[in-house]
Design a protein around this motif. Structure first.
Motif, PDB file in Angstrom:
ATOM      1  N   ASN A  15       0.801  -1.224   0.000  1.00  0.00           N
ATOM      2  CA  ASN A  15       0.000   0.000   0.000  1.00  0.00           C
ATOM      3  C   ASN A  15       0.830   1.270   0.000  1.00  0.00           C
ATOM      4  OD1 ASN A  15      -2.613  -1.112   0.132  1.00  0.00           O
ATOM      5  ND2 ASN A  15      -2.402  -1.448   2.323  1.00  0.00           N
ATOM      6  N   TYR A  16       1.946   1.239   0.726  1.00  0.00           N
ATOM      7  CA  TYR A  16       2.654   2.477   1.033  1.00  0.00           C
ATOM      8  C   TYR A  16       3.915   2.611   0.192  1.00  0.00           C
ATOM      9  CZ  TYR A  16      -0.410   2.855   5.066  1.00  0.00           C
ATOM     10  OH  TYR A  16      -1.512   2.971   5.867  1.00  0.00           O
ATOM     11  N   GLY A  17       4.218   3.850  -0.196  1.00  0.00           N
ATOM     12  CA  GLY A  17       5.377   4.055  -1.030  1.00  0.00           C
ATOM     13  C   GLY A  17       6.038   5.389  -0.804  1.00  0.00           C
ATOM     14  N   ASN A  18       7.165   5.581  -1.495  1.00  0.00           N
ATOM     15  CA  ASN A  18       7.847   6.863  -1.503  1.00  0.00           C
ATOM     16  C   ASN A  18       8.144   7.239  -2.944  1.00  0.00           C
ATOM     17  OD1 ASN A  18      11.065   6.435  -2.004  1.00  0.00           O
ATOM     18  ND2 ASN A  18      10.172   4.643  -0.992  1.00  0.00           N
ATOM     19  N   LEU A  19       7.906   8.494  -3.281  1.00  0.00           N
ATOM     20  CA  LEU A  19       8.142   9.011  -4.623  1.00  0.00           C
ATOM     21  C   LEU A  19       9.031  10.246  -4.517  1.00  0.00           C
ATOM     22  CD1 LEU A  19       4.511   8.818  -6.098  1.00  0.00           C
ATOM     23  CD2 LEU A  19       6.438   7.323  -6.693  1.00  0.00           C
ATOM     24  N   ARG A  20      10.114  10.242  -5.287  1.00  0.00           N
ATOM     25  CA  ARG A  20      11.018  11.394  -5.277  1.00  0.00           C
ATOM     26  C   ARG A  20      10.964  12.077  -6.634  1.00  0.00           C
ATOM     27  NH1 ARG A  20      14.607  13.712  -2.169  1.00  0.00           N
ATOM     28  NH2 ARG A  20      16.383  14.847  -3.020  1.00  0.00           N
ATOM     29  N   GLY A  21      10.712  13.380  -6.610  1.00  0.00           N
ATOM     30  CA  GLY A  21      10.614  14.100  -7.865  1.00  0.00           C
ATOM     31  C   GLY A  21      10.564  15.604  -7.660  1.00  0.00           C
ATOM     32  N   THR A  22      10.158  16.290  -8.717  1.00  0.00           N
ATOM     33  CA  THR A  22      10.095  17.745  -8.737  1.00  0.00           C
ATOM     34  C   THR A  22       8.662  18.222  -8.595  1.00  0.00           C
ATOM     35  OG1 THR A  22      12.005  17.781 -10.234  1.00  0.00           O
ATOM     36  CG2 THR A  22      10.716  19.796 -10.055  1.00  0.00           C
ATOM     37  N   VAL A  23       8.422  19.140  -7.680  1.00  0.00           N
ATOM     38  CA  VAL A  23       7.088  19.708  -7.478  1.00  0.00           C
ATOM     39  C   VAL A  23       6.822  20.716  -8.594  1.00  0.00           C
ATOM     40  CG1 VAL A  23       5.627  21.094  -5.951  1.00  0.00           C
ATOM     41  CG2 VAL A  23       7.163  19.355  -4.984  1.00  0.00           C
ATOM     42  N   LYS A  24       5.869  20.386  -9.482  1.00  0.00           N
ATOM     43  CA  LYS A  24       5.581  21.247 -10.628  1.00  0.00           C
ATOM     44  C   LYS A  24       4.439  22.227 -10.370  1.00  0.00           C
ATOM     45  CE  LYS A  24       7.633  20.510 -13.916  1.00  0.00           C
ATOM     46  NZ  LYS A  24       8.989  20.932 -14.311  1.00  0.00           N
ATOM     47  N   GLN A  25       3.478  21.808  -9.559  1.00  0.00           N
ATOM     48  CA  GLN A  25       2.284  22.623  -9.335  1.00  0.00           C
ATOM     49  C   GLN A  25       1.663  22.241  -7.999  1.00  0.00           C
ATOM     50  OE1 GLN A  25       0.338  25.325  -9.537  1.00  0.00           O
ATOM     51  NE2 GLN A  25       0.114  25.119 -11.767  1.00  0.00           N
ATOM     52  N   ILE A  26       1.059  23.218  -7.331  1.00  0.00           N
ATOM     53  CA  ILE A  26       0.304  22.970  -6.102  1.00  0.00           C
ATOM     54  C   ILE A  26      -1.001  23.745  -6.214  1.00  0.00           C
ATOM     55  CG2 ILE A  26       0.265  23.096  -3.581  1.00  0.00           C
ATOM     56  CD1 ILE A  26       3.291  23.197  -3.577  1.00  0.00           C
ATOM     57  N   SER A  27      -2.113  23.075  -5.924  1.00  0.00           N
ATOM     58  CA  SER A  27      -3.424  23.727  -6.019  1.00  0.00           C
ATOM     59  C   SER A  27      -4.363  23.161  -4.970  1.00  0.00           C
ATOM     60  CB  SER A  27      -4.025  23.534  -7.420  1.00  0.00           C
ATOM     61  OG  SER A  27      -4.157  22.164  -7.714  1.00  0.00           O
ATOM     62  N   ALA A  28      -5.396  23.936  -4.644  1.00  0.00           N
ATOM     63  CA  ALA A  28      -6.421  23.455  -3.719  1.00  0.00           C
ATOM     64  C   ALA A  28      -7.187  22.315  -4.364  1.00  0.00           C
ATOM     65  CB  ALA A  28      -7.372  24.590  -3.355  1.00  0.00           C
ATOM     66  N   SER A  29      -7.461  21.253  -3.611  1.00  0.00           N
ATOM     67  CA  SER A  29      -8.234  20.131  -4.145  1.00  0.00           C
ATOM     68  C   SER A  29      -9.609  20.618  -4.595  1.00  0.00           C
ATOM     69  CB  SER A  29      -8.388  19.033  -3.092  1.00  0.00           C
ATOM     70  OG  SER A  29      -7.125  18.515  -2.716  1.00  0.00           O
ATOM     71  N   VAL A  30     -10.064  20.109  -5.728  1.00  0.00           N
ATOM     72  CA  VAL A  30     -11.326  20.600  -6.299  1.00  0.00           C
ATOM     73  C   VAL A  30     -12.543  20.179  -5.487  1.00  0.00           C
ATOM     74  CG1 VAL A  30     -10.398  20.729  -8.639  1.00  0.00           C
ATOM     75  CG2 VAL A  30     -11.462  18.598  -7.852  1.00  0.00           C
ATOM     76  N   ASP A  31     -12.378  19.217  -4.576  1.00  0.00           N
ATOM     77  CA  ASP A  31     -13.527  18.743  -3.791  1.00  0.00           C
ATOM     78  C   ASP A  31     -13.850  19.638  -2.602  1.00  0.00           C
ATOM     79  OD1 ASP A  31     -11.422  18.216  -2.097  1.00  0.00           O
ATOM     80  OD2 ASP A  31     -11.754  16.058  -1.990  1.00  0.00           O
ATOM     81  N   GLN A  32     -13.103  20.728  -2.441  1.00  0.00           N
ATOM     82  CA  GLN A  32     -13.319  21.692  -1.348  1.00  0.00           C
ATOM     83  C   GLN A  32     -13.187  21.047   0.038  1.00  0.00           C
ATOM     84  OE1 GLN A  32     -17.116  23.535  -2.296  1.00  0.00           O
ATOM     85  NE2 GLN A  32     -16.140  24.984  -3.677  1.00  0.00           N
ATOM     86  N   SER A  33     -12.345  20.043   0.121  1.00  0.00           N
ATOM     87  CA  SER A  33     -12.095  19.362   1.389  1.00  0.00           C
ATOM     88  C   SER A  33     -11.109  20.126   2.262  1.00  0.00           C
ATOM     89  CB  SER A  33     -11.538  17.955   1.130  1.00  0.00           C
ATOM     90  OG  SER A  33     -10.299  18.048   0.446  1.00  0.00           O
TER      91      SER A  33
END
Length: 309
Positions: free
Chosen positions: A209-227
């Motif tokens: 189930n669990y993992g780690n991903l290493r990369g470059t942050v390209k974009q950050i935005s508010a989730s569209v579900d308004q959570s």
């Protein structure tokens, strides 16, 4: 006598050590985020006939009976596992109409120890509750609720729905009050191989189930579900993943600069409690894999994020 004293001392020391590592906080979001106007029950939720209308990665509230609490508390992966069913029938192992629920070991919900009073062989101990949390699709095989679901192109995916992580539990059966969360303690992730999936295995249908991903942050935005969550577009080699940071870890999100400021918990200490897009700097995200569906495309995402380095 000396041996008993030593064991007691070790137990007290370990308890104090764990308490020192724990940080209290609220794993809380607005009730509207759970879509309470659409109250679900386990059997209806997991039914293959409803698969096309069920959205992975959504916050929900499910009403039913808790009929099973894992003997190992927590389990080997660190999760606190319990199961729900629609009726009060006697529990059976890995029922197709059962719904797995998992409390995240990083977010240890206040009151969760009370769930251990529920015994699978004694329906008189079952509790009717509402469980609030994140609806996830997993592909484990030895699991309650495993079914075969048909995608729009006719292909079949075998898997199960679960509430993972659970954010709140509230009894509704008229018995003694059972209330779990949203008050919680943050505890560092369990040591060992919790985040076993990596860049290569993350997009594959594996048991983990669990993992780690290493990369470059390209974009950050508010989730569209308004959570209140935020979604990060993370470029890993030639693949871009959506990784979701829960609202309760976020102190502030500046939509103009696309910068997240985190609550000062130790899982974000190494990035100085701040995250913004960058073309140069790489980050490693640790968390839970979730499968989302766009028509017949099965897309791996990470939700929720538990730690960033």
């Amino acid at each position: 006598m000396k041996k008993a004293f030593s064991q007691t001392f070790v137990a007290i020391f370990f308890g104090l050590f764990m308490a020192a590592k724990a940080q209290p906080f609220e794993a809380k979001r607005a009730d509207a985020a759970y879509h309470p106007e659409t109250l679900l029950d386990p059997a209806t939720l997991v039914s293959p006939g409803n698969f096309s209308d069920t959205e992975s990665g959504r916050y929900v509230v499910v009403e039913g009976y808790i009929d099973y609490v894992a003997t190992a508390w927590p389990e080997t992966d660190g999760d606190y596992h319990f199961e729900m069913q629609t009726t009060k029938k006697l529990h059976t192992k890995n029922p197709k109409d059962g719904l797995v629920c998992e409390i995240d070991p990083v977010v240890q919900l206040k009151g969760c120890e009370a769930l251990k009073e529920i015994h699978k062989d004694n329906p008189a101990t079952y509790r009717k509750v509402r469980v609030y949390g994140f609806l996830r699709f997993g592909t484990e095989a030895n699991h309650a609720g495993v079914q075969k679901y048909k995608l729009p192109d006719g292909s079949i995916i075998s898997g199960h729905w679960e509430i993972h992580p659970v954010e709140r539990v509230q009894s509704i059966d008229g018995g003694p009050s059972l209330s779990v969360g949203p008050s919680a303690q943050f505890v560092r992730p369990p040591a060992g191989g919790r985040y076993g999936l990596d860049d290569t295995t993350f997009p594959k249908h594996t048991v983990s189930n669990y993992g780690n991903l290493r990369g470059t942050v390209k974009q950050i935005s508010a989730s569209v579900d308004q959570s209140g969550d935020v979604d990060v577009s993370l470029e890993v080699n030639q693949t871009t993943y959506t990784v979701t940071i829960p609202k309760y870890y976020i102190s502030n999100f500046d939509a103009t600069s696309r910068t997240v400021t985190f609550v000062q918990l130790s899982n974000f200490e190494s990035i100085n409690y701040s995250l913004a897009p960058s073309e140069d700097e790489q980050r490693t995200f640790y968390g839970l894999r979730n499968w989302k569906f766009q028509q017949s495309n099965v897309i791996p995402t990470m939700a929720p994020v538990e730690m960033i380095k």
